[in-house]
Design a protein around this motif. Structure first.
Motif, PDB file in Angstrom:
ATOM      1  N   GLU A   1       0.809  -1.218   0.000  1.00 22.40           N
ATOM      2  CA  GLU A   1       0.000   0.000   0.000  1.00 22.40           C
ATOM      3  C   GLU A   1       0.844   1.270   0.000  1.00 22.40           C
ATOM      4  OE1 GLU A   1      -3.097   0.002   2.966  1.00 22.40           O
ATOM      5  OE2 GLU A   1      -3.322  -2.163   2.861  1.00 22.40           O
ATOM      6  N   ARG A   2       2.163   1.129  -0.006  1.00 21.44           N
ATOM      7  CA  ARG A   2       3.005   2.320   0.096  1.00 21.44           C
ATOM      8  C   ARG A   2       2.901   3.219  -1.130  1.00 21.44           C
ATOM      9  NH1 ARG A   2       8.457  -0.459   2.670  1.00 21.44           N
ATOM     10  NH2 ARG A   2       7.545  -0.955   4.721  1.00 21.44           N
ATOM     11  N   SER A   3       2.788   2.626  -2.306  1.00 19.98           N
ATOM     12  CA  SER A   3       2.740   3.447  -3.515  1.00 19.98           C
ATOM     13  C   SER A   3       1.545   4.390  -3.485  1.00 19.98           C
ATOM     14  CB  SER A   3       2.693   2.559  -4.759  1.00 19.98           C
ATOM     15  OG  SER A   3       2.716   3.352  -5.931  1.00 19.98           O
ATOM     16  N   SER A   4       0.366   3.885  -3.120  1.00 17.14           N
ATOM     17  CA  SER A   4      -0.819   4.750  -3.074  1.00 17.14           C
ATOM     18  C   SER A   4      -0.674   5.802  -1.988  1.00 17.14           C
ATOM     19  CB  SER A   4      -2.088   3.921  -2.859  1.00 17.14           C
ATOM     20  OG  SER A   4      -2.044   3.223  -1.641  1.00 17.14           O
ATOM     21  N   TRP A   5      -0.004   5.441  -0.875  1.00 16.63           N
ATOM     22  CA  TRP A   5       0.205   6.440   0.175  1.00 16.63           C
ATOM     23  C   TRP A   5       1.100   7.560  -0.344  1.00 16.63           C
ATOM     24  CZ3 TRP A   5       3.858   9.151   2.697  1.00 16.63           C
ATOM     25  CH2 TRP A   5       3.501   9.776   3.900  1.00 16.63           C
ATOM     26  N   TRP A   6       2.223   7.220  -0.954  1.00 13.15           N
ATOM     27  CA  TRP A   6       3.138   8.264  -1.433  1.00 13.15           C
ATOM     28  C   TRP A   6       2.506   9.104  -2.539  1.00 13.15           C
ATOM     29  CZ3 TRP A   6       7.528  10.144   0.536  1.00 13.15           C
ATOM     30  CH2 TRP A   6       8.171   9.398   1.523  1.00 13.15           C
ATOM     31  N   TYR A   7       1.650   8.507  -3.342  1.00 14.77           N
ATOM     32  CA  TYR A   7       0.987   9.267  -4.407  1.00 14.77           C
ATOM     33  C   TYR A   7       0.198  10.431  -3.811  1.00 14.77           C
ATOM     34  CZ  TYR A   7      -1.982  10.398  -8.371  1.00 14.77           C
ATOM     35  OH  TYR A   7      -2.638  11.072  -9.375  1.00 14.77           O
ATOM     36  N   ARG A   8      -0.429  10.222  -2.662  1.00 11.65           N
ATOM     37  CA  ARG A   8      -1.203  11.284  -2.018  1.00 11.65           C
ATOM     38  C   ARG A   8      -0.316  12.243  -1.227  1.00 11.65           C
ATOM     39  NH1 ARG A   8      -5.818  13.288   0.272  1.00 11.65           N
ATOM     40  NH2 ARG A   8      -5.817  13.665   2.516  1.00 11.65           N
ATOM     41  N   TRP A   9       0.769  11.754  -0.632  1.00 14.22           N
ATOM     42  CA  TRP A   9       1.488  12.528   0.366  1.00 14.22           C
ATOM     43  C   TRP A   9       2.869  13.017  -0.053  1.00 14.22           C
ATOM     44  CZ3 TRP A   9      -0.809  14.397   4.546  1.00 14.22           C
ATOM     45  CH2 TRP A   9      -1.975  13.783   5.004  1.00 14.22           C
ATOM     46  N   TYR A  10       3.381  12.620  -1.228  1.00 12.53           N
ATOM     47  CA  TYR A  10       4.787  12.952  -1.515  1.00 12.53           C
ATOM     48  C   TYR A  10       5.030  14.451  -1.559  1.00 12.53           C
ATOM     49  CZ  TYR A  10       4.031  14.021  -6.526  1.00 12.53           C
ATOM     50  OH  TYR A  10       3.637  14.584  -7.713  1.00 12.53           O
ATOM     51  N   ARG A  11       4.098  15.242  -2.100  1.00 13.29           N
ATOM     52  CA  ARG A  11       4.307  16.689  -2.145  1.00 13.29           C
ATOM     53  C   ARG A  11       4.378  17.276  -0.737  1.00 13.29           C
ATOM     54  NH1 ARG A  11       0.803  15.874  -6.549  1.00 13.29           N
ATOM     55  NH2 ARG A  11       1.711  16.536  -8.548  1.00 13.29           N
ATOM     56  N   ALA A  12       3.562  16.728   0.174  1.00 12.08           N
ATOM     57  CA  ALA A  12       3.598  17.224   1.548  1.00 12.08           C
ATOM     58  C   ALA A  12       4.918  16.886   2.225  1.00 12.08           C
ATOM     59  CB  ALA A  12       2.427  16.621   2.335  1.00 12.08           C
ATOM     60  N   VAL A  13       5.399  15.659   2.045  1.00  7.41           N
ATOM     61  CA  VAL A  13       6.672  15.249   2.660  1.00  7.41           C
ATOM     62  C   VAL A  13       7.819  16.087   2.115  1.00  7.41           C
ATOM     63  CG1 VAL A  13       8.320  13.352   2.865  1.00  7.41           C
ATOM     64  CG2 VAL A  13       5.873  12.906   3.154  1.00  7.41           C
TER      65      VAL A  13
END
Length: 542
Positions: free
Chosen positions: A94-106
């Protein structure tokens, strides 16, 4: 805060609080806002809250953040702490879908906290790729070698080979790390135009020669000629004087409206583009003339529908022009005005107005979406009554389910979601992923997915099993055994087998299913072979 405050006024209030970083005000309002208007509106105040409130509420409201990247800039430490908490328990699949939503924030938080952001990337980045190459500059500057290690990991070689490496990223890495990255991902095309090339403005014709250009080119030339704010007012006057018909260019109309009130009498006497303009310096007579012109356009049957709708939109979304009257308008036109007005009205008025929209299907769809989106107190009840109408158009019914799905924090909408799992209207429910739902309701939402998997309708069940892997953690007793051992089923079992194969299925459950299939002889062994084939071909499955 007044609980009958219009939606748009509430939004303006939130923006002022966040812009001023008024923590005391935000913390006093966030719980009442959440109770009255839901998680989505409360989450808009998080960027102004202090550490203690963030520690308590961010885990509950992070799913509803309207702009995670902006939050990452305002509250980088809180963002990275919450990101680490979520990633710590997240299955690798599930990490890919998580990073898709959050990478800009990180990566936004990495500007001030590069070490913490780099650690998240090292520990939890998706196995085969990294999102946001263009946003990695802060990490490239602070930890160049560690970043290159992440990007050139063996599992990401195939992905990296096809990436065009941003020049800014290479510069921030420095010579040696950049060279190491380039060896792993050779430049594919260094002849492409640069950003600087793309931003060069061509020489523009003087306004007296604009008439020689085709209309789109003329409008673009005017826009470019007026780009410099220091000369915009003077040049707008020159272009308008050369030919008043140039006002058809939206850029010129915006410039005249904002910077040349002396030209408004002439401008409002002729045709003008139906686009939003700044009217801060207008005299009352200009505002009245503008509103009258827009109203006359909306009532002119000889005008194209697109123009009438554009004028209606401007009136309905501009309270200072006076509320457009609903009387004397045909049904669909009345509905459009009602839809435009709703966000500017107190909730006590907006609810009945939206409930009265019964014209076109598209108008009804927008009305039910707004009933949920504007957080109207009677919205869930109105939507439930509409859902129960036996002759309701299927597209309107689907819009009701979609509206309920987008607001899972509203208890009054869950009866719609539960009822939809028993019908063919379940598709909007299956489109959700856990990140769309508050953590406290994910088991409940998993039960909706499980109910759809058990549907007697084959198409519904197949679609539900396709959605199952994302929700596997929240479905404690999936019906793998029942579906896969039903030898009379010649359709749903394949989708079930794939869900079993690609999910993080507990070993004891997998063993139980495989033993039951083996006991069925040849048909069971064929199903085991399909499960094994899917697992072998899916690298995300360990």
């Amino acid at each position: 805060m007044d609980r009958d405050l219009p939606f748009d006024e509430r939004r303006r209030c939130y923006r002022r609080i966040v812009s001023a970083q008024a923590a005391e005000r935000a913390e006093a309002l966030i719980e009442p806002i959440r109770e009255s208007y839901g998680d989505a509106e409360a989450a808009r105040l998080l960027s102004a809250c202090g550490p203690a409130v963030l520690a308590r509420l961010l885990p509950e409201l992070s799913y509803a953040l309207p702009n995670p990247a902006r939050f990452g800039r305002y509250r980088p430490a809180a963002l990275l702490t919450e990101a680490a908490r979520q990633l710590r328990d997240l299955p690798a699949s599930e990490r890919s879908s998580w990073w898709y939503r959050w990478y800009r924030a990180v990566f936004a938080a990495a500007r001030t906290h590069p070490g913490e952001a780099m650690e998240l990337l090292e520990r939890y980045a998706p196995a085969g790729h990294v999102f946001g190459l263009h946003e990695l500059a802060p990490l490239a500057a602070a930890h160049p070698d560690r970043l290159v290690d992440v990007l050139t990991a063996p599992g990401r070689a195939a992905w990296l080979r096809y990436q065009r490496l941003p020049e800014g990223l290479l510069r921030r890495l420095g010579p040696d790390p950049a060279a190491r990255l380039l060896r792993a991902a050779p430049p594919r095309d260094r002849s492409a135009p640069s950003v600087a090339d793309a931003r060069r403005i061509p020489a523009l014709p003087p306004p007296v020669r604009l008439g020689a250009l085709p209309e789109p080119a003329r409008h673009r030339a005017i826009e470019l000629w007026l780009r410099d704010p220091s000369t915009r007012a003077e040049r707008a006057g020159a272009v308008f004087a050369a030919d008043p018909a140039n006002l058809a260019a939206p850029g010129l109309w915006r410039a005249v409206a904002a910077r040349r009130p002396d030209l408004l009498d002439a401008a409002l006497a002729g045709p003008f583009p139906l686009v939003r303009v700044r009217r801060r310096d207008w005299e009352p007579r200009h505002v009245a003339a503008y509103a009258a012109r827009l109203d006359s356009i909306t009532r002119d049957p000889g005008r194209p529908a697109a123009q009438r709708n554009a004028a209606l939109r401007l009136l309905a979304t501009s309270p200072d022009l006076g509320r457009p009257s609903l009387t004397g308008r045909p049904g669909e036109e009345r509905d459009w005005v009602a839809l435009g007005l709703a966000r500017h009205l107190p909730p006590s008025e907006a609810g009945p107005l939206l409930a009265s929209v019964r014209g076109s299907v598209s108008g009804q769809q927008q009305a039910v979406r707004l009933l949920a989106h504007l957080a109207l107190p009677d919205g869930p009840e109105v939507l439930w009554r509409r859902w129960q109408e036996p002759d309701l158009h299927r597209d309107v019914r689907a819009a009701i389910v979609e509206a309920a799905r987008r607001h899972p924090d509203r208890p009054g909408l869950w009866r719609i979601l539960r009822a939809a799992t028993a019908r063919e209207d379940v598709a909007p429910i299956l489109a959700a992923i856990p990140a769309d739902v508050p953590e406290s309701r994910r088991l409940d939402y998993g039960a909706l997915i499980a109910a759809a998997c058990d549907s007697p309708d084959d198409a519904t069940a197949v679609a539900a099993w396709a959605a199952f892997p994302a929700w596997a953690r929240y479905i404690p007793n999936p019906a793998f055994l029942e579906r896969l051992t039903d030898l009379e089923d010649d359709r749903v079992w394949r989708a079930t087998a794939r869900a079993l194969a690609v999910s993080d299925t507990p070993a004891d459950l997998m063993t139980e299913v495989l033993r039951a299939l083996a006991a069925l002889g040849v048909p069971g062994r064929r199903r085991i072979e399909l499960i094994a084939e899917i697992r072998t071909s899916n690298p995300a499955v360990s």
